[in-house]
Design a protein around this motif. Structure first.
Motif, short mmCIF file in Angstrom:
data_model
loop_
_atom_site.label_atom_id
_atom_site.label_comp_id
_atom_site.label_asym_id
_atom_site.label_seq_id
_atom_site.Cartn_x
_atom_site.Cartn_y
_atom_site.Cartn_z
N ILE A 1 15.39 26.01 22.58
CA ILE A 1 14.34 24.99 22.74
C ILE A 1 14.90 23.78 23.47
N VAL A 2 16.06 23.32 23.04
CA VAL A 2 16.68 22.15 23.66
C VAL A 2 17.04 22.44 25.11
N SER A 3 17.65 23.60 25.37
CA SER A 3 18.07 23.91 26.74
C SER A 3 16.88 24.11 27.68
N SER A 4 15.71 24.44 27.13
CA SER A 4 14.52 24.59 27.97
C SER A 4 13.84 23.25 28.24
N GLY A 5 14.38 22.16 27.66
CA GLY A 5 13.82 20.84 27.89
C GLY A 5 12.67 20.47 26.96
N LYS A 6 12.46 21.27 25.91
CA LYS A 6 11.33 21.02 25.01
C LYS A 6 11.75 20.32 23.72
N GLY A 7 13.00 19.89 23.65
CA GLY A 7 13.46 19.14 22.49
C GLY A 7 13.05 17.69 22.61
N GLY A 8 13.64 16.87 21.79
CA GLY A 8 13.36 15.44 21.82
C GLY A 8 13.14 14.90 20.43
N ASP A 9 12.88 13.62 20.34
CA ASP A 9 12.65 12.96 19.05
C ASP A 9 11.20 12.48 19.02
N PHE A 10 10.40 13.10 18.18
CA PHE A 10 8.98 12.79 18.07
C PHE A 10 8.63 12.15 16.73
N ARG A 11 9.65 11.65 16.04
CA ARG A 11 9.42 11.00 14.75
C ARG A 11 8.86 9.60 14.96
N ASP A 12 7.98 9.20 14.08
CA ASP A 12 7.36 7.87 14.12
C ASP A 12 7.71 7.18 12.81
N PHE A 13 8.77 6.37 12.84
CA PHE A 13 9.23 5.75 11.60
C PHE A 13 8.28 4.67 11.08
N ASP A 14 7.43 4.13 11.92
CA ASP A 14 6.39 3.21 11.42
C ASP A 14 5.39 3.99 10.57
N ALA A 15 5.04 5.20 10.99
CA ALA A 15 4.13 6.05 10.21
C ALA A 15 4.79 6.46 8.90
N VAL A 16 6.08 6.76 8.94
CA VAL A 16 6.82 7.12 7.72
C VAL A 16 6.76 5.95 6.74
N GLU A 17 7.00 4.75 7.23
CA GLU A 17 6.98 3.57 6.36
C GLU A 17 5.59 3.34 5.77
N ARG A 18 4.55 3.48 6.59
CA ARG A 18 3.18 3.29 6.07
C ARG A 18 2.88 4.29 4.97
N TRP A 19 3.26 5.55 5.18
CA TRP A 19 3.01 6.58 4.18
C TRP A 19 3.77 6.28 2.90
N ALA A 20 5.03 5.90 3.02
CA ALA A 20 5.85 5.60 1.84
C ALA A 20 5.32 4.37 1.09
N LYS A 21 4.79 3.40 1.82
CA LYS A 21 4.20 2.22 1.16
C LYS A 21 2.99 2.62 0.32
N GLY A 22 2.24 3.62 0.78
CA GLY A 22 1.13 4.13 -0.02
C GLY A 22 1.61 4.76 -1.32
N ILE A 23 2.72 5.48 -1.25
CA ILE A 23 3.31 6.07 -2.46
C ILE A 23 3.76 4.95 -3.39
N ALA A 24 4.46 3.96 -2.84
CA ALA A 24 4.94 2.85 -3.67
C ALA A 24 3.77 2.15 -4.35
N ALA A 25 2.71 1.91 -3.62
CA ALA A 25 1.54 1.25 -4.20
C ALA A 25 0.97 2.07 -5.36
N SER A 26 0.91 3.37 -5.17
CA SER A 26 0.40 4.24 -6.22
C SER A 26 1.29 4.21 -7.46
N LEU A 27 2.59 4.16 -7.25
CA LEU A 27 3.53 4.18 -8.38
C LEU A 27 3.68 2.83 -9.08
N THR A 28 3.41 1.77 -8.39
CA THR A 28 3.59 0.44 -9.00
C THR A 28 2.29 -0.15 -9.52
N ARG A 29 1.19 0.55 -9.30
CA ARG A 29 -0.10 0.11 -9.80
C ARG A 29 -0.07 0.09 -11.34
N VAL A 30 -0.57 -0.97 -11.93
CA VAL A 30 -0.58 -1.07 -13.39
C VAL A 30 -1.77 -0.31 -13.94
#
Length: 165
Positions: A136-165
């Motif tokens: 895959i990499v040698s064919s040029g179809k690799g790369g980094d497609f991660r969106d760490f802002d999206a990861v943070e938003r999703w994790a903040k939703g988990i944190a909100a759920s866990l810290t809710r009283v």
């Protein structure tokens, strides 16, 4: 919640581990106590009050370590809040639309009454392990497609759920 959260993952080339660490860092930043560990190294889920499980996607299946972790710990996981994430698409599709869990993950979510799932873009770079990954990499179809802002938003939703009283 004042307990500890486990963020665990199955990865081959480290991309999913980096997403898991970003989830853990966000949860910590929101005041939670978190351990991030490879799924194959977790010996017990009992000390944790909530669990986030991530797996890289390979040929439409979750990484074997994530699958085995869920299977091995299903009884304890069923008693805790659980979230799943997948990483894998080597294109922008994960940022463009919601990608549903693969069938095996969907079944596990149903069995465990998981609170949520998200698919993040993947990352495959030069030096990747595995014959297919190298092709895959040698064919040029690799790369980094991660969106760490999206990861943070999703994790903040988990944190909100866990810290809710």
């Amino acid at each position: 919640m004042t307990g500890t959260v486990l963020v665990t993952y199955g990865t081959t080339n480290g991309s999913t581990a980096e997403i898991a660490e970003a989830v853990a860092d966000t949860l910590r930043g929101d005041g939670l106590t978190v351990r991030a560990l490879p799924a194959r190294s977790v010996t017990s889920v009992a000390p944790y009050d909530a669990v986030v499980v991530g797996g890289g996607l390979y040929a439409g299946r979750w990484h074997k370590d994530a699958r085995r972790f869920v299977r091995r710990n299903r009884d304890v996981l069923a008693e805790r809040p659980v979230w799943f994430f997948s990483s894998g698409p080597l294109d922008a599709s994960a940022g463009d639309r919601d990608i549903p869990p693969v069938p095996g993950v969907r079944r596990a979510m149903t069995r465990l009454d998981a609170r949520g799932h998200v698919t993040f873009g993947g990352c495959l770079k030069e030096g990747a392990k595995g014959r297919i990954a190298k092709m895959i990499v040698s064919s040029g179809k690799g790369g980094d497609f991660r969106d760490f802002d999206a990861v943070e938003r999703w994790a903040k939703g988990i944190a909100a759920s866990l810290t809710r009283v």
